[in-house]
Write an enzyme that holds these catalytic residues in place. Structure first.
Site, PDB file in Angstrom:
ATOM      1  N   ASP A 141       0.913  -1.369   0.101  1.00 55.37           N
ATOM      2  CA  ASP A 141       0.107   0.085   0.141  1.00 55.37           C
ATOM      3  C   ASP A 141       0.933   1.215   0.111  1.00 55.37           C
ATOM      4  O   ASP A 141       0.956   1.955   0.883  1.00 55.37           O
ATOM      5  CB  ASP A 141      -0.867   0.157   1.143  1.00 55.37           C
ATOM      6  CG  ASP A 141      -2.081   1.117   0.987  1.00 55.37           C
ATOM      7  OD1 ASP A 141      -2.410   1.431   0.053  1.00 55.37           O
ATOM      8  OD2 ASP A 141      -2.684   1.238   2.198  1.00 55.37           O
ATOM      9  N   GLU A 169      -5.932   4.506  -9.762  1.00 55.84           N
ATOM     10  CA  GLU A 169      -7.394   5.212  -9.236  1.00 55.84           C
ATOM     11  C   GLU A 169      -7.877   6.241 -10.227  1.00 55.84           C
ATOM     12  O   GLU A 169      -7.039   7.083 -10.701  1.00 55.84           O
ATOM     13  CB  GLU A 169      -7.243   5.569  -7.781  1.00 55.84           C
ATOM     14  CG  GLU A 169      -8.517   5.812  -7.464  1.00 55.84           C
ATOM     15  CD  GLU A 169      -8.732   5.723  -5.837  1.00 55.84           C
ATOM     16  OE1 GLU A 169      -9.670   5.987  -5.310  1.00 55.84           O
ATOM     17  OE2 GLU A 169      -7.785   5.221  -5.335  1.00 55.84           O
ATOM     18  N   LYS A 196      -9.013   1.181 -10.269  1.00 56.09           N
ATOM     19  CA  LYS A 196      -9.632   1.761  -8.782  1.00 56.09           C
ATOM     20  C   LYS A 196     -10.734   2.646  -8.920  1.00 56.09           C
ATOM     21  O   LYS A 196     -10.467   3.873  -9.673  1.00 56.09           O
ATOM     22  CB  LYS A 196      -8.449   2.114  -7.797  1.00 56.09           C
ATOM     23  CG  LYS A 196      -7.556   1.066  -7.202  1.00 56.09           C
ATOM     24  CD  LYS A 196      -6.996   1.575  -6.259  1.00 56.09           C
ATOM     25  CE  LYS A 196      -7.141   1.875  -4.854  1.00 56.09           C
ATOM     26  NZ  LYS A 196      -6.329   2.344  -3.843  1.00 56.09           N
ATOM     27  N   THR A 228     -12.745   0.454  -4.360  1.00 59.95           N
ATOM     28  CA  THR A 228     -12.128   0.841  -3.183  1.00 59.95           C
ATOM     29  C   THR A 228     -13.136   1.771  -2.342  1.00 59.95           C
ATOM     30  O   THR A 228     -14.314   1.965  -2.724  1.00 59.95           O
ATOM     31  CB  THR A 228     -10.837   1.660  -3.376  1.00 59.95           C
ATOM     32  OG1 THR A 228     -10.286   1.911  -2.067  1.00 59.95           O
ATOM     33  CG2 THR A 228     -11.341   2.892  -4.286  1.00 59.95           C
ATOM     34  N   PHE A 243     -12.277  -1.219   3.886  1.00 62.18           N
ATOM     35  CA  PHE A 243     -11.145  -0.217   4.550  1.00 62.18           C
ATOM     36  C   PHE A 243     -11.272  -0.935   6.198  1.00 62.18           C
ATOM     37  O   PHE A 243     -12.074  -0.100   6.941  1.00 62.18           O
ATOM     38  CB  PHE A 243     -11.474   1.050   4.315  1.00 62.18           C
ATOM     39  CG  PHE A 243     -10.742   1.527   3.069  1.00 62.18           C
ATOM     40  CD1 PHE A 243     -10.515   0.865   1.866  1.00 62.18           C
ATOM     41  CD2 PHE A 243     -10.193   2.889   2.929  1.00 62.18           C
ATOM     42  CE1 PHE A 243     -10.067   1.263   0.828  1.00 62.18           C
ATOM     43  CE2 PHE A 243      -9.468   3.431   1.918  1.00 62.18           C
ATOM     44  CZ  PHE A 243      -9.541   2.690   0.790  1.00 62.18           C
TER      45      PHE A 243
END
Length: 316
Positions: A16, A95, A131, A155, A177
């Protein structure tokens, strides 16, 4: 065997981070980026080359300043992704601008543009995950993109309704998350006599995992946004876990043995009828935490995108 090595026997590890040095050090299977991580990466001297290359690219493409800002931002995203791919065997998640999260058609167009830019540089779409925030519009965009062999990572996932609709739409991968769910419960003073086994973020992912595996959905679950290694270890056995360099280091330096926690069933049950848009919106709306955190996440990613564009604007 340290905890990171042991965890890797159950679960695919994803970095990440956009920090190339960290990726080289920990050798994850995949890597993921977002506007916040890209903004951090652009503050490193070693990554300034991506910024200037992107500006050169945008100026060559021409058009209004707004158009050049968008093209430069997209170029940074793609070039950083290409650099990361040199150091990992699997996927890079790139993303889409969070400001498009409520427009299905614009998300599709942006995703196709990003994939085209990767392919122009010789990178197959089979190594890129687009994403998108897990809004209804983005879930449906991912469903359409899959028809063109463009795979997506949904996400900012906080509610069970989001997770269920992603599976029912055949989304390739989701990123619940954990840490942000935990943060909300702490901020609301809803956690008392706290124990890791009752961590609301961990419990949310366990519920999703059990639902997916019981019904044999193929959507990959990638736990994200961890606050401590206890959350990570309680989700050992999850399909994938995306972990920050700080926590990767902590896992690597710890040799305490642990058991795999998530184990798929050997028999399956027929899935329920898919949620309609109306049902999705109602079910998601019942989860106050999820509504707040999804909205907050989209806003913050949008702010970081704007901040990156301000940096580019001064140089373009």
């Amino acid at each position: 065997m340290n905890q990171l090595e042991l965890l890797s026997t159950f679960t695919k590890i994803v970095a990440d981070t956009s920090d190339i040095d960290a990726i080289c050090k920990y050798k994850p299977e995949d890597a993921t980026t977002n506007p916040s991580l890209i903004l951090q990466a652009m503050n490193l001297k070693s990554n300034q080359k991506f910024l200037y290359k992107a500006i050169e690219y945008a100026n060559k493409k021409g058009g209004s300043k707004e158009k050049r800002l968008i093209n430069a931002s997209d170029k940074i995203l793609v070039d950083l992704g290409i650099e990361i791919l040199k150091h990992i065997p699997g996927y890079i998640s790139s993303e889409v601008d969070a400001r498009l999260s409520f427009n299905q058609e614009k998300c599709i167009l942006k995703a196709k543009k990003i994939i085209k830019m990767y392919e122009e540089e010789g990178v197959s779409r089979q190594r890129v995950l687009i994403k998108l925030a897990a809004t209804w519009e983005c879930i449906k965009a991912a469903e359409e993109l899959k028809k063109d062999n463009i795979l997506c990572n949904l996400t900012l996932l906080f509610s069970f309704a989001q997770a269920r609709s992603c599976a029912e739409s055949g989304v390739f991968l989701i990123s619940p998350f954990i840490g942000r769910i935990y943060d909300w419960y702490v901020a609301q003073n809803l956690i008392s006599n706290f124990s890791y086994n009752k961590d609301p973020g961990v419990m949310a992912v366990c519920k999703i995992y059990n639902f997916y595996k019981k019904h044999n959905y193929k959507t990959i679950i990638m736990g994200a946004s961890f606050r401590n290694i206890q959350q990570i270890l309680l989700l050992s056995g999850c399909d994938r876990l995306t972990i920050s360099p700080l926590l990767l280091k902590e896992l690597e330096s710890n040799n305490t043995i642990f058991d795999r926690k998530l184990i798929p069933p050997t028999t399956f049950i027929k899935p329920p009828i898919p949620l309609s848009e109306e049902e999705f919106r109602w079910e998601h709306n019942q989860d106050e935490m999820a509504v707040q955190k999804l909205s907050e996440g989209i806003r913050n990613f949008g702010k970081d995108q704007l901040f990156l564009e301000k940096i580019i604007s001064k140089l373009i």
